[in-house]
Design a protein around this motif. Structure first.
Motif, PDB file in Angstrom:
ATOM      1  N   ASN A  34       0.828  -1.210   0.000  1.00 45.85           N
ATOM      2  CA  ASN A  34       0.000   0.000   0.000  1.00 45.85           C
ATOM      3  C   ASN A  34       0.861   1.257   0.000  1.00 45.85           C
ATOM      4  O   ASN A  34       0.554   2.238  -0.695  1.00 45.85           O
ATOM      5  CB  ASN A  34      -0.926  -0.008   1.215  1.00 45.85           C
ATOM      6  CG  ASN A  34      -1.899   1.154   1.201  1.00 45.85           C
ATOM      7  OD1 ASN A  34      -2.734   1.274   0.319  1.00 45.85           O
ATOM      8  ND2 ASN A  34      -1.783   2.018   2.187  1.00 45.85           N
ATOM      9  N   ALA A  35       1.947   1.219   0.795  1.00 46.02           N
ATOM     10  CA  ALA A  35       2.853   2.374   0.832  1.00 46.02           C
ATOM     11  C   ALA A  35       3.481   2.616  -0.541  1.00 46.02           C
ATOM     12  O   ALA A  35       3.579   3.767  -1.007  1.00 46.02           O
ATOM     13  CB  ALA A  35       3.937   2.151   1.882  1.00 46.02           C
ATOM     14  N   LEU A  36       3.905   1.519  -1.196  1.00 47.76           N
ATOM     15  CA  LEU A  36       4.469   1.664  -2.536  1.00 47.76           C
ATOM     16  C   LEU A  36       3.444   2.244  -3.506  1.00 47.76           C
ATOM     17  O   LEU A  36       3.754   3.120  -4.317  1.00 47.76           O
ATOM     18  CB  LEU A  36       4.940   0.302  -3.047  1.00 47.76           C
ATOM     19  CG  LEU A  36       6.324  -0.182  -2.608  1.00 47.76           C
ATOM     20  CD1 LEU A  36       6.656  -1.487  -3.310  1.00 47.76           C
ATOM     21  CD2 LEU A  36       7.390   0.854  -2.929  1.00 47.76           C
ATOM     22  N   SER A  37       2.204   1.737  -3.407  1.00 45.62           N
ATOM     23  CA  SER A  37       1.151   2.237  -4.283  1.00 45.62           C
ATOM     24  C   SER A  37       0.925   3.726  -4.075  1.00 45.62           C
ATOM     25  O   SER A  37       0.793   4.496  -5.037  1.00 45.62           O
ATOM     26  CB  SER A  37      -0.139   1.451  -4.014  1.00 45.62           C
ATOM     27  OG  SER A  37      -1.206   1.990  -4.768  1.00 45.62           O
ATOM     28  N   GLN A  38       0.893   4.122  -2.790  1.00 44.87           N
ATOM     29  CA  GLN A  38       0.688   5.544  -2.482  1.00 44.87           C
ATOM     30  C   GLN A  38       1.854   6.394  -2.965  1.00 44.87           C
ATOM     31  O   GLN A  38       1.661   7.500  -3.485  1.00 44.87           O
ATOM     32  CB  GLN A  38       0.501   5.726  -0.971  1.00 44.87           C
ATOM     33  CG  GLN A  38      -0.776   5.120  -0.416  1.00 44.87           C
ATOM     34  CD  GLN A  38      -2.015   5.800  -0.969  1.00 44.87           C
ATOM     35  OE1 GLN A  38      -2.004   6.993  -1.262  1.00 44.87           O
ATOM     36  NE2 GLN A  38      -3.081   5.041  -1.129  1.00 44.87           N
ATOM     37  N   ILE A  39       3.072   5.869  -2.800  1.00 45.16           N
ATOM     38  CA  ILE A  39       4.254   6.622  -3.239  1.00 45.16           C
ATOM     39  C   ILE A  39       4.225   6.839  -4.747  1.00 45.16           C
ATOM     40  O   ILE A  39       4.431   7.959  -5.250  1.00 45.16           O
ATOM     41  CB  ILE A  39       5.542   5.883  -2.816  1.00 45.16           C
ATOM     42  CG1 ILE A  39       5.729   5.961  -1.303  1.00 45.16           C
ATOM     43  CG2 ILE A  39       6.759   6.479  -3.529  1.00 45.16           C
ATOM     44  CD1 ILE A  39       6.860   5.096  -0.787  1.00 45.16           C
ATOM     45  N   PHE A  40       3.952   5.745  -5.483  1.00 37.58           N
ATOM     46  CA  PHE A  40       3.911   5.870  -6.945  1.00 37.58           C
ATOM     47  C   PHE A  40       2.759   6.775  -7.386  1.00 37.58           C
ATOM     48  O   PHE A  40       2.892   7.540  -8.344  1.00 37.58           O
ATOM     49  CB  PHE A  40       3.778   4.486  -7.589  1.00 37.58           C
ATOM     50  CG  PHE A  40       5.062   3.719  -7.628  1.00 37.58           C
ATOM     51  CD1 PHE A  40       6.129   4.167  -8.397  1.00 37.58           C
ATOM     52  CD2 PHE A  40       5.222   2.558  -6.885  1.00 37.58           C
ATOM     53  CE1 PHE A  40       7.322   3.463  -8.437  1.00 37.58           C
ATOM     54  CE2 PHE A  40       6.416   1.862  -6.917  1.00 37.58           C
ATOM     55  CZ  PHE A  40       7.466   2.312  -7.689  1.00 37.58           C
ATOM     56  N   ARG A  41       1.635   6.682  -6.672  1.00 36.72           N
ATOM     57  CA  ARG A  41       0.494   7.534  -7.021  1.00 36.72           C
ATOM     58  C   ARG A  41       0.825   9.000  -6.766  1.00 36.72           C
ATOM     59  O   ARG A  41       0.489   9.880  -7.574  1.00 36.72           O
ATOM     60  CB  ARG A  41      -0.736   7.109  -6.218  1.00 36.72           C
ATOM     61  CG  ARG A  41      -1.978   7.912  -6.586  1.00 36.72           C
ATOM     62  CD  ARG A  41      -3.218   7.295  -5.964  1.00 36.72           C
ATOM     63  NE  ARG A  41      -4.404   8.072  -6.280  1.00 36.72           N
ATOM     64  CZ  ARG A  41      -5.053   8.017  -7.433  1.00 36.72           C
ATOM     65  NH1 ARG A  41      -4.633   7.206  -8.382  1.00 36.72           N
ATOM     66  NH2 ARG A  41      -6.119   8.764  -7.645  1.00 36.72           N
ATOM     67  N   GLN A  42       1.479   9.264  -5.631  1.00 36.50           N
ATOM     68  CA  GLN A  42       1.847  10.643  -5.319  1.00 36.50           C
ATOM     69  C   GLN A  42       2.849  11.185  -6.331  1.00 36.50           C
ATOM     70  O   GLN A  42       2.776  12.351  -6.730  1.00 36.50           O
ATOM     71  CB  GLN A  42       2.427  10.721  -3.899  1.00 36.50           C
ATOM     72  CG  GLN A  42       1.409  10.504  -2.790  1.00 36.50           C
ATOM     73  CD  GLN A  42       0.291  11.516  -2.835  1.00 36.50           C
ATOM     74  OE1 GLN A  42       0.509  12.700  -3.097  1.00 36.50           O
ATOM     75  NE2 GLN A  42      -0.928  11.052  -2.592  1.00 36.50           N
ATOM     76  N   ARG A  43       3.773  10.311  -6.751  1.00 35.49           N
ATOM     77  CA  ARG A  43       4.730  10.752  -7.772  1.00 35.49           C
ATOM     78  C   ARG A  43       4.010  11.043  -9.088  1.00 35.49           C
ATOM     79  O   ARG A  43       4.317  12.016  -9.774  1.00 35.49           O
ATOM     80  CB  ARG A  43       5.795   9.675  -7.992  1.00 35.49           C
ATOM     81  CG  ARG A  43       6.885   9.657  -6.932  1.00 35.49           C
ATOM     82  CD  ARG A  43       7.879   8.549  -7.207  1.00 35.49           C
ATOM     83  NE  ARG A  43       8.549   8.728  -8.488  1.00 35.49           N
ATOM     84  CZ  ARG A  43       9.623   9.491  -8.690  1.00 35.49           C
ATOM     85  NH1 ARG A  43      10.154  10.163  -7.673  1.00 35.49           N
ATOM     86  NH2 ARG A  43      10.173   9.600  -9.870  1.00 35.49           N
ATOM     87  N   GLN A  44       3.031  10.200  -9.414  1.00 32.00           N
ATOM     88  CA  GLN A  44       2.274  10.420 -10.635  1.00 32.00           C
ATOM     89  C   GLN A  44       1.465  11.712 -10.553  1.00 32.00           C
ATOM     90  O   GLN A  44       1.430  12.500 -11.504  1.00 32.00           O
ATOM     91  CB  GLN A  44       1.339   9.230 -10.884  1.00 32.00           C
ATOM     92  CG  GLN A  44       0.564   9.327 -12.190  1.00 32.00           C
ATOM     93  CD  GLN A  44      -0.403   8.181 -12.371  1.00 32.00           C
ATOM     94  OE1 GLN A  44      -0.833   7.571 -11.398  1.00 32.00           O
ATOM     95  NE2 GLN A  44      -0.750   7.882 -13.606  1.00 32.00           N
ATOM     96  N   ILE A  45       0.803  11.903  -9.393  1.00 31.22           N
ATOM     97  CA  ILE A  45       0.032  13.142  -9.210  1.00 31.22           C
ATOM     98  C   ILE A  45       0.940  14.359  -9.277  1.00 31.22           C
ATOM     99  O   ILE A  45       0.591  15.391  -9.877  1.00 31.22           O
ATOM    100  CB  ILE A  45      -0.724  13.099  -7.864  1.00 31.22           C
ATOM    101  CG1 ILE A  45      -1.830  12.059  -7.934  1.00 31.22           C
ATOM    102  CG2 ILE A  45      -1.300  14.460  -7.518  1.00 31.22           C
ATOM    103  CD1 ILE A  45      -2.536  11.821  -6.616  1.00 31.22           C
ATOM    104  N   SER A  46       2.109  14.229  -8.657  1.00 30.40           N
ATOM    105  CA  SER A  46       3.060  15.344  -8.700  1.00 30.40           C
ATOM    106  C   SER A  46       3.461  15.666 -10.138  1.00 30.40           C
ATOM    107  O   SER A  46       3.535  16.840 -10.526  1.00 30.40           O
ATOM    108  CB  SER A  46       4.301  14.988  -7.869  1.00 30.40           C
ATOM    109  OG  SER A  46       5.265  16.006  -7.947  1.00 30.40           O
ATOM    110  N   GLN A  47       3.703  14.616 -10.926  1.00 26.96           N
ATOM    111  CA  GLN A  47       4.072  14.828 -12.331  1.00 26.96           C
ATOM    112  C   GLN A  47       2.913  15.446 -13.103  1.00 26.96           C
ATOM    113  O   GLN A  47       3.101  16.364 -13.917  1.00 26.96           O
ATOM    114  CB  GLN A  47       4.475  13.490 -12.956  1.00 26.96           C
ATOM    115  CG  GLN A  47       4.987  13.599 -14.388  1.00 26.96           C
ATOM    116  CD  GLN A  47       6.244  14.441 -14.501  1.00 26.96           C
ATOM    117  OE1 GLN A  47       7.153  14.300 -13.680  1.00 26.96           O
ATOM    118  NE2 GLN A  47       6.290  15.317 -15.489  1.00 26.96           N
ATOM    119  N   ILE A  48       1.693  14.920 -12.856  1.00 24.19           N
ATOM    120  CA  ILE A  48       0.516  15.452 -13.552  1.00 24.19           C
ATOM    121  C   ILE A  48       0.289  16.914 -13.199  1.00 24.19           C
ATOM    122  O   ILE A  48      -0.033  17.743 -14.062  1.00 24.19           O
ATOM    123  CB  ILE A  48      -0.721  14.608 -13.197  1.00 24.19           C
ATOM    124  CG1 ILE A  48      -0.604  13.224 -13.836  1.00 24.19           C
ATOM    125  CG2 ILE A  48      -2.005  15.278 -13.660  1.00 24.19           C
ATOM    126  CD1 ILE A  48      -1.676  12.260 -13.399  1.00 24.19           C
TER     127      ILE A  48
END
Length: 520
Positions: free
Chosen positions: A280-294
């Protein structure tokens, strides 16, 4: 965070988690092996002790028989007597009790004429234990004195017992096994010894003679190499025997597993929690990185979108300062119109962003009333008709629905249709060709907006309703936007308890389908 450092941290965390899982697995496996070894050890000790008890009991039985026989032969060669006498006195009853415990050891020589044995005679030691109790009251012996005389095989020295056992083994060997030991006796000894070692597993047993089963066996005994243990019975000095006691523990694996099940389950649960939390932490990290990029892409696009109208307004204002323009009403109206249009354009962009923000915070009030969806579609088409005509395209309606009354917010539903039509226009490389269909199905109305544009892949279709999402086409964005339009559409339709999905193929156009509930 640096991308390489980020990847290194993820790799180290993943390796650590794999290490924890490996250690837990190794611990469980090792615990099972340890418990299994302990079980094997206890069972082997139990069988050894049972074999000793059976052999000792048989020797004791023969000893008692020959003790009686010894009394009928010649006087013993040697006699040894030892006696212990002690007394106690009760002052209240004025009684004195005298105890005596004596041991009489007699060495007999039994002739071979009395025995079926190879030697001329047999040296036999008889141990007699004699106990007496005498009461004396006021100096007078009372009646009722007790005397107990027993013959004891257990008091013999080890070498004496071994000598006697060697003697009777050849005689006992001529007896069938079921006369030497019974099923009940084996079962009794097994229960006693298993209980003393806290082994609670169910068992079955059998005695085999030269590989063949005998009558001495429990019910349902099965010889299973994986769970059956053996021990020799009635062993002589040369360790030769024809009898084997087999004991089968059919639930051995289950019992061993149950002994570590509690800790193993807890260990697996805690490890599972760690794995789930890590995933879950990995998923959140990757999602946050994606949101940050978006969001970074959104800011860049928004900056680009604002830069052009601001530059246009500045140019128009500079032109208005020119004295020649001030006197020319045609140019003046033209530049003022440009400023107004560009201002409206920026205002629309800001409103779009604020609208999404309010939707996420549930601050957007959506009063609903009875409306005709066909009227909403017609109104939305009127907003884009000039743009479509300017591009040389068309928007055609095909209203097949006989009922179109829904409960909704007219303004926001109009914006939904406008957004979908605007998408169809933007993603048509040639003149936009758009068809709008409606149809009824049970208690619902379907609105289909079909274009003949560039279409989209299956991967893109899964993400187009996410906020800020735009299909990546490299560094060049031929179609301007912020990835907010379809997110707004999805949020408004969710509020109306409606559904939207898309059907599309690359280079073959797209069809957006909306399903709303009818009201009577």
């Amino acid at each position: 965070m640096n991308k390489k450092l980020f990847i290194l941290l993820i790799a180290l965390m993943s390796l650590s988690l794999l290490g924890i899982i490996f250690v837990q697995g190794y611990w469980i496996s090792n615990s099972y092996k340890t418990k299994e070894d302990q079980f094997n050890f206890n069972v082997k000790q139990v069988l050894i002790e049972v074999a000793k008890q059976v052999q000792f009991r048989e020797a004791e039985d023969y000893y008692n028989v020959y003790s009686g026989l010894a009394d009928s032969v010649e006087k013993p060669d040697n006699i040894a007597i030892s006696e212990l006498i002690y007394s106690t006195r009760d002052d209240n009853t004025n009684e004195t009790i005298i105890f005596s415990d004596g041991i009489l050891a007699e060495d007999y020589k039994i002739s071979s004429n009395l025995l079926d044995y190879e030697t001329d005679s047999f040296q036999f030691k008889k141990i007699t234990n004699k106990k007496t109790t005498r009461k004396i009251k006021k100096g007078i012996d009372e009646e009722g004195d007790t005397e107990v005389i027993t013959e004891s095989f257990r008091r013999l020295e080890d070498h004496e017992r071994n000598q006697f056992e060697d003697f009777f083994k050849n005689i006992a060997a001529k007896q069938p096994i079921h006369k030497r030991v019974t099923t009940e006796e084996i079962d009794s000894y097994l229960k006693e010894q298993l209980k003393s070692r806290d082994v609670k597993s169910t068992y079955s047993f059998a005695i085999f003679s030269n590989g063949l089963a005998t009558k001495v066996r429990s019910k349902n005994f099965k010889l299973d190499p994986g769970s059956t243990y053996e021990v020799p019975l009635f062993v002589n000095d040369e360790l030769n025997t024809s009898y084997q006691l087999y004991v089968n523990f059919s639930e051995k694996e289950k019992d061993v597993l149950n002994s570590i099940l509690g800790m193993a389950v807890l260990s697996l649960v805690f490890t599972g929690v760690i794995v789930i939390a890590f995933a879950n932490a990995l998923s959140q990290i990757f999602r946050q990185r994606q949101i940050s990029q978006i969001k970074s892409d959104f800011i860049n696009n928004m900056t680009h979108e604002f830069k052009t109208p601001i530059a246009t307004i500045n140019l128009a204002l500079d032109a208005l300062k020119n004295p020649k323009v001030k006197d020319n009403q045609e140019f003046l109206s033209r530049y003022l119109g440009m400023i107004r249009d560009e201002n409206k354009r920026m205002h629309a962009q800001v409103e779009n962003v604020l609208r999404i923000s309010k939707l996420e915070k549930n601050e957007l009030d959506l009063p609903k009333e009875r409306i005709k969806l066909h009227d909403v579609v017609e109104d939305a088409i009127s907003h884009v008709s000039l743009i479509v005509e300017d591009k040389g395209g068309y928007v055609k309606t095909h209203f097949g629905a006989l009922k179109s009354s829904v409960l909704g917010n007219e303004s926001h539903l109009t914006n939904v249709i406008v957004n979908l039509l605007d998408n169809a226009i933007k993603y048509s490389e040639d003149s936009p060709k758009i068809d709008v269909f409606t149809e009824n199905a049970k208690n619902a109305i379907f609105v289909k907006i079909r274009d003949q544009g560039i279409g989209m892949s299956k991967a893109v279709q899964k993400k187009i309703f996410e906020k800020f999402y735009r299909e990546h086409t490299g560094d060049i964005h031929n179609v301007k936007g912020h990835g907010l339009g379809l997110a707004y559409v999805k949020r408004i339709l969710d509020d109306h308890d409606a559904q939207i999905y898309v059907e599309s193929d690359k280079d073959k156009g797209s069809t957006f389908i909306i399903k709303l509930h009818l009201i009577s």
